[in-house]
Scaffold this active site. Structure first.
Site, mmCIF file in Angstrom:
data_model
loop_
_atom_site.group_PDB
_atom_site.id
_atom_site.type_symbol
_atom_site.label_atom_id
_atom_site.label_comp_id
_atom_site.label_asym_id
_atom_site.label_seq_id
_atom_site.Cartn_x
_atom_site.Cartn_y
_atom_site.Cartn_z
ATOM 1 C CG ASP A 154 -2.404 0.436 0.762
ATOM 2 O OD1 ASP A 154 -2.085 1.962 0.746
ATOM 3 O OD2 ASP A 154 -3.711 0.228 0.522
ATOM 4 C CG HIS A 204 -5.935 3.697 0.255
ATOM 5 N ND1 HIS A 204 -4.744 2.372 0.291
ATOM 6 C CD2 HIS A 204 -6.632 4.323 0.058
ATOM 7 C CE1 HIS A 204 -6.062 2.046 -0.564
ATOM 8 N NE2 HIS A 204 -7.157 2.396 -0.616
ATOM 9 C CB SER A 528 -9.340 0.394 0.074
ATOM 10 O OG SER A 528 -8.759 1.055 -1.265
#
Ligand SMILES: *[C@@H]1O[C@H](CO)[C@@H](O)[C@H](O)[C@H]1NC(C)=O
Ligand SMILES: *[C@@H]1O[C@H](CO)[C@@H](O)[C@H](O)[C@H]1NC(C)=O
Ligand SMILES: *[C@@H]1O[C@H](CO)[C@@H](O)[C@H](O)[C@H]1NC(C)=O
Ligand SMILES: *[C@@H]1O[C@H](CO)[C@@H](O)[C@H](O)[C@H]1NC(C)=O
Ligand SMILES: *[C@@H]1O[C@H](CO)[C@@H](O)[C@H](O)[C@H]1NC(C)=O
Ligand SMILES: *[C@@H]1O[C@H](CO)[C@@H](O)[C@H](O)[C@H]1NC(C)=O
Ligand SMILES: *[C@@H]1O[C@H](CO)[C@@H](O)[C@H](O)[C@H]1NC(C)=O
Ligand SMILES: *[C@@H]1O[C@H](CO)[C@@H](O)[C@H](O)[C@H]1NC(C)=O
Ligand SMILES: *[C@@H]1O[C@H](CO)[C@@H](O)[C@H](O)[C@H]1NC(C)=O
Length: 895
Positions: A154, A204, A528
């Site tokens: 990620d 994220h 996600s």
């Protein structure tokens, strides 16, 4: 998030639009090669020295290759063809760029000093994503994923966040991994790897990490689902931008070789094909015993057949998203008084503009009607007082925020507070001249203010600067879509009718950790957020069952998941949501961990009508200690039409039409049967596809085989099939092929036949010293279904030209060759376009003359050598000539 409007634009009358972020871009001149077994990388690399540089060495146990960058991008494809033909090279793919799926950031905290809320007490897991998935039951039994290594690929992790352990390295929560790219990497420039995967600028990956393993020392009751696991963090994104598939392949193989037990990745790009390089590399890791979970994608708005890679790879576990039952929000704290009484606090979400610091003013409402659908949409009456001394309270709805703010500002208002007409709050933008600040409060807070005003009270509000005011957590009920599939979750199946996604997990409105520099906590929505929770559940199951075999765990989670009914974004249907949207349904961790009845597969695909495979076997095993009697039944789910029932010939956007037209299933054995402890038996399923459907609209039917045991076990095996021919489906939108002037990018107009384009001299298209304005022929094509191979042939039309001499005939078309990046392989359904400077893929330029483009898109399951298997279209003829170098250019550069 990618929205309906995008689909509408992509396939709208204009037929031209910028590619959405979901469509992977090709990095010019860059390729991934895989060596044949036993071949020496050094020899290969020295053989291309001078022509290409090494982007990244990809020599791993499960993938032996490299990514390379040709120095002369113009000649890259010609050289790539030569490299592909070398005996040392097994496979070759273009380097593509992938992005973090477009997720929604609902709200963020104000740093680790937010300590207003009470801490979550240990041993009592009330975190709703856990209640929805039975994670709380495993946690309450002391199962935490201890000893399991979970790799996250990620944006890195803010491991200095106290809830994420505060350190990096052996003994820390984030104990291994690395940064493959550096802060400044954006997908096209040079990566600057370093050993430290800190995420202090994106967020994220830090959110994902908290979903898996956030520790209890946080103010909001966030609990990682596998708090006892150890995390590996592989950073593949810089602060902004994309990651190349070569970097993703490297990260996966590093995670594999570092001994990860599970690999999770919330990254993807529109595809629909299992053959993409990245998907192939991930499939191989799964085959070698490490489960790989990838988020299904956030392109639900596009309807059926929009699966994303690498989630759509064979054996890769694709995770869909369901909405949280709660709608958590981190709101800024402000206060108000009623008739000069005691201070009370309330929460707001600042908008843009947001000059709320030190604003203390009385409230004034447009009306006292808290169900007015169009509150403040009309100009205010003449009797309205000067509003410059008030904060104006307006209900959301009907007209735009700008219109609401404009009407208030017309009466002197500088400060506007909207109250919501749906759950939660939102950060809204309305930059209107005269407006200093806007904000939104929840519907119930708005109603409370209104009833005070209606009763004649004076309500004085003291706002605060949202950038510095403390935040607090408000957990509103999600009254709209609690537990239902998120409307953004991407739909399968693949174009080859592989079942995707596998199952769902909560991903809509999830509170987790965020980089300290970006607020420390945040509420985000996306697949996600669903994927890491499922990965954490894998860790819990590994703890309980002692196996990490990817197939075993996928089969268990699919069979024990709870299918849910379809929700169109507003209301629930009585029909179960199609398997291509939800797979097995919402995962149930405890049931999967302790199941004693095992199935040998996680799903069945009956394929399409041309390749109908109606009779399939699976095995039921009783691994319990007592005999169990099983009964089988068919549970139907909604059938979904891929194409809408109109003449557009394009796939329907969400909520695409669903109908109640199921397949019929029969089973052998046909009656109940008993398996003694330790026994297994084969069940044969025979499907009869529904026949009352419009096959041309490509209906996808689906449902579940339910398997109920006398021991109380209740399993369901998802299946799907296509009641039509994939091969018969049009892939190239008829009359969607358009030649225009590149300068008309915003409103492309088809050019008339024999329009002349004056191109820059060969090799000078990007040479702005010579040309500050170029007008190139621009070709746009519209794929309404994916195509594994799209050819564009440059066809010589005019015999006056010498071009015809070099032409060859391919698939019945006279061609000089194809432009750069063509043929294009494994295309998702979308718009393809390029601007042409006369160059062919081999680096040569065609002579001046009259040409047309002939487009051929291979149909699904088509044979690339049969011309009948392509959809074809062509442009009008157009003339090209090349200009000579301008005097201005010459003098400016001195050349
Ligand atoms: C990436 O950054 C480089 C500079 O390092 C810049 O030239 C390039 O345009 C950027 N690419 C994208 C896609 O932003
Ligand atoms: C999905 O739901 C969100 C939130 O309710 C809404 O804003 C959006 O318009 C919906 N999208 C579609 C495609 O229905
Ligand atoms: C909001 O701020 C007020 C005034 O500073 C404080 O008394 C109150 O505790 C805060 N509210 C919450 C929910 O923390
Ligand atoms: C708000 O008031 C505080 C305290 O009086 C002051 O320090 C600050 O500068 C003010 N902020 C603004 C934006 O006016
Ligand atoms: C939220 O839902 C729960 C369960 O239905 C209910 O008990 C509670 O009162 C609701 N809370 C609010 C703020 O509506
Ligand atoms: C459907 O049939 C085609 C043609 O045989 C095959 O390539 C494809 O893999 C099949 N799909 C599935 C899911 O079995
Ligand atoms: C299914 O299993 C039966 C034995 O129970 C076997 O005869 C048959 O060939 C199998 N069919 C398929 C499609 O594998
Ligand atoms: C099969 O089992 C189910 C559930 O245990 C039961 O309801 C049903 O009556 C049984 N059917 C037969 C034919 O025994
Ligand atoms: C365009 O040019 C070609 C070749 O010069 C000619 O055959 C054709 O008739 C022209 N088409 C039109 C519409 O003028």
């Amino acid at each position: 998030m990618v929205r309906l409007s995008v689909a509408a634009v992509l396939f709208g009358a204009a037929a031209l639009a910028q590619a959405t972020k979901a469509i992977p871009a090709i990095v010019p001149g860059a390729y991934i090669v895989e060596y044949e077994d036993g071949h020496d990388a050094a020899a290969f690399l020295s053989s291309i020295e001078g022509e290409a540089s090494l982007r990244r060495d990809l020599r791993f146990k499960l993938f032996k290759g490299a990514s390379i960058q040709f120095k002369d991008v113009e000649k890259a494809e010609d050289m790539a063809a030569k490299v592909a033909a070398m005996p040392t090279i097994k496979q070759m793919w273009p380097v593509k760029r992938y992005s973090v799926p477009q997720h929604t950031v609902h709200s963020t905290g104000n740093g680790i000093h937010d300590v207003l809320a009470r801490r979550q007490s240990a041993g009592n897991d009330a975190f709703t994503p856990h209640l929805m998935t039975q994670v709380n039951k495993l946690r309450d039994a002391g199962i935490t994923g201890a000893g399991i290594k979970i790799a996250i690929i990620d944006t890195g992790t803010d491991y200095l966040h106290p809830a994420l352990g505060g350190c990096f390295g052996p003994g820390c929560l984030v104990s291994y991994g690395s940064d493959l790219v550096g802060d400044f990497f954006n997908g096209t420039n040079t990566a600057q790897p370093d050993p430290d995967p800190l995420d202090n600028c994106n967020g994220h990956g830090t959110h994902v990490a908290g979903i898996i393993a956030a520790q209890a020392n946080n103010p909001y009751g966030i609990i990682g689902a596998a708090q006892g696991a150890t995390l590996g963090s592989y950073r593949v994104f810089g602060c902004t931008g994309d990651a190349g598939n070569d970097i993703l392949i490297a990260a996966y193989n590093m995670a594999y070789e570092d001994g990860s037990d599970i690999i999770t990745c919330s990254v993807g790009g529109a595809s629909g094909w299992t053959e993409d390089a990245w998907a192939v590399a991930v499939s191989r890791i799964v085959e070698n015993g490490v489960p790989c979970l990838v988020s299904a994608g956030n392109d639900g708005s596009k309807g059926l057949f929009y699966s994303s890679t690498a989630a759509n790879g064979k054996r890769v576990t694709a995770i869909a998203s369901a909405d949280n039952t709660l709608s958590p929000a981190l709101l800024s704290n402000a206060t108000f008084t009623v008739n000069g009484g005691a201070q009370q606090s309330f929460g707001f979400t600042a908008g843009d503009p947001a000059a709320w610091a030190n604003v203390t003013l009385p409230l004034w409402a447009v009306s006292f009607n808290t169900s007015d659908p169009a509150n403040g949409c009309a100009p205010y009456p003449a009797s309205t007082p000067d509003l410059s001394g008030y904060i104006v309270l307006v209900r959301r709805g009907t007209c735009t925020f700008v219109e609401k703010v404009t009407n208030a500002v017309a009466k002197g208002a500088k400060y506007i507070m909207l109250y919501n007409n749906v759950d939660g709050t939102a950060s809204v933008e309305a930059n209107v001249q005269g407006a200093e600040a806007i904000a939104m409060v929840a519907a119930d807070q708005g109603a409370a203010f209104i009833s005070l005003l209606e009763a004649g009270s004076k309500v004085v509000v003291s706002m605060a600067d949202a950038a510095t005011a403390p935040k607090f957590l408000v957990n509103l009920n999600n009254t709209l879509s609690p537990g239902f599939l998120s409307n953004y979750t991407s739909w399968g199946p693949t174009y080859e009718v592989d079942v995707k996604p596998q199952f769902a997990s909560p991903g809509g409105m999830i509170l987790s950790t965020y980089p300290r520099a970006l607020g420390a906590y945040a509420v985000l929505s996306g697949t996600s957020m669903a994927c890491p929770l499922a990965a954490a559940v894998y860790a819990l199951i590994v703890n309980v069952r002692g196996t990490k075999d990817p197939k075993t765990i996928e089969n268990l989670l699919s069979a024990t998941a709870n299918p849910n009914v379809f929700h169109d974004g507003n209301t629930a249907s009585p029909l179960l949501a199609p398997v291509p949207q939800q797979g097995g349904g919402l995962i149930q961790a405890y049931d999967a961990a302790y199941a004693t009845t095992l199935l040998s597969v996680s799903s069945l695909s009956f394929n399409d009508t041309d390749h109908f495979n109606p009779v399939q076997n699976f095995t039921i095993s009783n691994e319990g200690r007592t005999a169990v009697t099983y009964s089988l039944a068919h549970m139907r789910a909604a059938t979904g039409y891929t194409f809408s029932n109109d003449s557009t010939g394009v796939p329907a956007a969400f909520p695409n039409e669903i109908i109640d037209s199921p397949a019929k299933l029969s089973f052998v054995p046909s009656g109940n049967f008993t398996l003694a402890a330790g026994q297994r038996r084969i069940v044969t399923v025979t499907a009869v596809a529904p026949t009352d459907l419009d096959a041309k609209r490509l209906p996808v039917y689906s449902g579940y085989v339910s398997i109920n045991g006398s021991d109380g076990s209740s399993l369901s095996l998802p299946y799907l099939g296509v009641a039509g021919s994939m091969h018969a489906a049009t892939v190239l939108r008829p009359s969607g092929t358009l030649l225009s002037h590149s300068m008309d990018d915003n409103r492309p107009v088809p050019v008339a036949a024999n329009t002349t384009f004056v191109l820059p001299p060969a090799g000078h298209v990007n040479d702005t010293a010579y040309f500050n304005k170029t007008d190139l022929p621009k070709l746009a094509m519209s794929l309404v279904m994916g195509s594994a191979l799209v050819r564009v042939d440059v066809v010589p039309v005019s015999n006056c030209s010498t071009a015809a001499i070099n032409a060859t005939t391919v698939l019945g078309t006279e061609t000089l060759g194809q432009p750069p990046t063509y043929p294009s392989t494994y295309n998702p359904r979308d718009q393809l376009s390029f601007e042409w400077d006369g160059r062919l893929a081999d680096g040569s330029y065609v002579p001046p003359g009259v040409y047309k483009f002939a487009v051929k898109a291979l149909r699904i399951f088509g044979d690339p050598d049969r011309v009948e298997d392509y959809d074809a279209d062509e442009t009008v003829p157009f003339k090209i000539r090349y200009s000579s170098l301008s005097r201005r250019g010459v003098s400016r550069t001195g050349r």
